[in-house]
Design a protein around this motif. Structure first.
Motif, PDB file in Angstrom:
ATOM      1  N   PHE A 218      36.272  -4.531  86.663  1.00  0.00           N
ATOM      2  CA  PHE A 218      36.856  -3.790  85.545  1.00  0.00           C
ATOM      3  C   PHE A 218      38.354  -4.050  85.407  1.00  0.00           C
ATOM      4  CE2 PHE A 218      33.189  -1.275  86.823  1.00  0.00           C
ATOM      5  CZ  PHE A 218      32.573  -1.043  85.605  1.00  0.00           C
ATOM      6  N   GLU A 219      38.821  -3.989  84.169  1.00  0.00           N
ATOM      7  CA  GLU A 219      40.242  -3.990  83.826  1.00  0.00           C
ATOM      8  C   GLU A 219      40.534  -2.603  83.260  1.00  0.00           C
ATOM      9  OE1 GLU A 219      42.053  -7.027  84.397  1.00  0.00           O
ATOM     10  OE2 GLU A 219      40.122  -7.361  85.370  1.00  0.00           O
ATOM     11  N   GLU A 220      41.807  -2.155  83.347  1.00  0.00           N
ATOM     12  CA  GLU A 220      42.083  -0.797  82.885  1.00  0.00           C
ATOM     13  C   GLU A 220      43.484  -0.642  82.315  1.00  0.00           C
ATOM     14  OE1 GLU A 220      43.286   2.114  86.347  1.00  0.00           O
ATOM     15  OE2 GLU A 220      41.717   0.731  87.089  1.00  0.00           O
TER      16      GLU A 220
ATOM     17  N   ASN B 153      48.824   9.067  91.081  1.00  0.00           N
ATOM     18  CA  ASN B 153      48.016   8.154  91.887  1.00  0.00           C
ATOM     19  C   ASN B 153      46.805   7.717  91.073  1.00  0.00           C
ATOM     20  OD1 ASN B 153      46.386   6.845  93.754  1.00  0.00           O
ATOM     21  ND2 ASN B 153      46.895   8.258  95.401  1.00  0.00           N
ATOM     22  N   TYR B 154      46.774   6.441  90.707  1.00  0.00           N
ATOM     23  CA  TYR B 154      45.693   5.895  89.893  1.00  0.00           C
ATOM     24  C   TYR B 154      44.556   5.310  90.736  1.00  0.00           C
ATOM     25  CZ  TYR B 154      49.102   6.572  86.248  1.00  0.00           C
ATOM     26  OH  TYR B 154      50.011   7.144  85.396  1.00  0.00           O
ATOM     27  N   GLY B 155      44.645   5.454  92.048  1.00  0.00           N
ATOM     28  CA  GLY B 155      43.527   5.094  92.901  1.00  0.00           C
ATOM     29  C   GLY B 155      43.479   3.670  93.409  1.00  0.00           C
ATOM     30  N   TRP B 156      44.596   2.938  93.313  1.00  0.00           N
ATOM     31  CA  TRP B 156      44.579   1.551  93.786  1.00  0.00           C
ATOM     32  C   TRP B 156      44.146   1.495  95.254  1.00  0.00           C
ATOM     33  CZ3 TRP B 156      43.469  -3.063  93.898  1.00  0.00           C
ATOM     34  CH2 TRP B 156      43.997  -3.972  94.805  1.00  0.00           C
ATOM     35  N   LYS B 157      43.358   0.513  95.499  1.00  0.00           N
ATOM     36  CA  LYS B 157      42.707   0.178  96.762  1.00  0.00           C
ATOM     37  C   LYS B 157      41.411   0.947  96.949  1.00  0.00           C
ATOM     38  CE  LYS B 157      45.688  -2.247  99.727  1.00  0.00           C
ATOM     39  NZ  LYS B 157      45.964  -2.526 101.094  1.00  0.00           N
ATOM     40  N   GLN B 158      41.161   1.974  96.127  1.00  0.00           N
ATOM     41  CA  GLN B 158      39.897   2.685  96.225  1.00  0.00           C
ATOM     42  C   GLN B 158      39.084   2.589  94.942  1.00  0.00           C
ATOM     43  OE1 GLN B 158      39.738   6.479  98.158  1.00  0.00           O
ATOM     44  NE2 GLN B 158      41.695   6.131  99.166  1.00  0.00           N
TER      45      GLN B 158
ATOM     46  N   GLU C  71      38.444   0.888  90.962  1.00  0.00           N
ATOM     47  CA  GLU C  71      38.602  -0.180  89.986  1.00  0.00           C
ATOM     48  C   GLU C  71      38.110   0.417  88.679  1.00  0.00           C
ATOM     49  OE1 GLU C  71      37.614  -4.873  89.473  1.00  0.00           O
ATOM     50  OE2 GLU C  71      36.247  -3.674  90.657  1.00  0.00           O
ATOM     51  N   GLY C  72      39.031   0.741  87.765  1.00  0.00           N
ATOM     52  CA  GLY C  72      38.654   1.534  86.600  1.00  0.00           C
ATOM     53  C   GLY C  72      38.258   2.919  87.093  1.00  0.00           C
ATOM     54  N   ASN C  73      37.092   3.390  86.662  1.00  0.00           N
ATOM     55  CA  ASN C  73      36.572   4.677  87.111  1.00  0.00           C
ATOM     56  C   ASN C  73      35.583   4.538  88.258  1.00  0.00           C
ATOM     57  OD1 ASN C  73      37.794   6.666  85.308  1.00  0.00           O
ATOM     58  ND2 ASN C  73      36.742   5.544  83.702  1.00  0.00           N
ATOM     59  N   SER C  74      35.394   3.340  88.770  1.00  0.00           N
ATOM     60  CA  SER C  74      34.379   3.071  89.789  1.00  0.00           C
ATOM     61  C   SER C  74      35.005   2.866  91.159  1.00  0.00           C
ATOM     62  CB  SER C  74      33.591   1.812  89.417  1.00  0.00           C
ATOM     63  OG  SER C  74      32.978   1.965  88.162  1.00  0.00           O
TER      64      SER C  74
ATOM     65  N   PHE D  91      41.916  11.179  91.832  1.00  0.00           N
ATOM     66  CA  PHE D  91      42.897  10.258  91.267  1.00  0.00           C
ATOM     67  C   PHE D  91      42.998  10.455  89.764  1.00  0.00           C
ATOM     68  CE2 PHE D  91      40.917   8.070  94.912  1.00  0.00           C
ATOM     69  CZ  PHE D  91      42.030   7.975  95.732  1.00  0.00           C
ATOM     70  N   VAL D  92      44.056   9.941  89.172  1.00  0.00           N
ATOM     71  CA  VAL D  92      44.233   9.973  87.720  1.00  0.00           C
ATOM     72  C   VAL D  92      43.381   8.854  87.110  1.00  0.00           C
ATOM     73  CG1 VAL D  92      45.874   9.762  85.829  1.00  0.00           C
ATOM     74  CG2 VAL D  92      46.559  10.900  87.953  1.00  0.00           C
ATOM     75  N   ALA D  93      42.486   9.218  86.227  1.00  0.00           N
ATOM     76  CA  ALA D  93      41.580   8.250  85.605  1.00  0.00           C
ATOM     77  C   ALA D  93      42.320   7.400  84.576  1.00  0.00           C
ATOM     78  CB  ALA D  93      40.423   8.974  84.925  1.00  0.00           C
TER      79      ALA D  93
END
Length: 138
Positions: free
Chosen positions: A10-12, A24-29, A31-34, A45-47
């Motif tokens: 995914f790209e976001e 925190n957008y969830g990098w390293k955990q 990819e997009g919402n997955s 995390f922030v979606a």
């Protein structure tokens, strides 16, 4: 607006409000919402405001919010694209904070970067062709 290149699927596009830092957008955990790792909790995390799968492109190129005068109806619309697919999207948010993204143009341009002039008009570079294009409405 933050164009965030994905890993495998995914790209976001993420959104950082002006007066809010440290989200925190969830990098390293994520990819997009997955989840990208075996165990993660996406709700902590922030979606992203928009995501697209690699079937639609492989490398997002973040753009700019349109602030020009040539197309007043586009004021406030964020334009971004995909390097591999050549697709340009237009992203907007309504008064109720609902995000809407639409394909603005399909092309064969290798979208490597966006630019903006002093009048707020938008440009895009094609790294393979070595051309700078101005974004205009048909």
């Amino acid at each position: 607006y933050i164009g965030d290149v994905g890993q495998n699927k995914f790209e976001e596009i993420d959104f950082q409000p002006v007066n809010q830092g440290g989200l925190n957008y969830g990098w390293k955990q994520l990819e997009g919402n997955s989840c990208y790792v075996e165990s993660c909790e996406p709700t902590s995390f922030v979606a992203p405001v928009v995501e697209y799968p690699h079937e639609q492109g492989c490398s997002i190129t973040g753009g700019y919010v349109y602030r020009g005068t040539a197309f007043p109806a586009l004021d406030g619309v964020y334009f971004y694209g995909d390097y591999c697919g050549g697709t340009f999207w237009a992203l907007s948010r309504d008064a109720l904070d609902h995000w809407d993204t639409q394909v603005a143009l399909e092309s064969d341009v290798r979208i490597s970067s966006f630019g903006q002039d002093n009048a707020g008009e938008l440009y895009v570079t094609d790294i393979e062709a070595g051309i700078v294009y101005q974004l205009v409405l048909p």
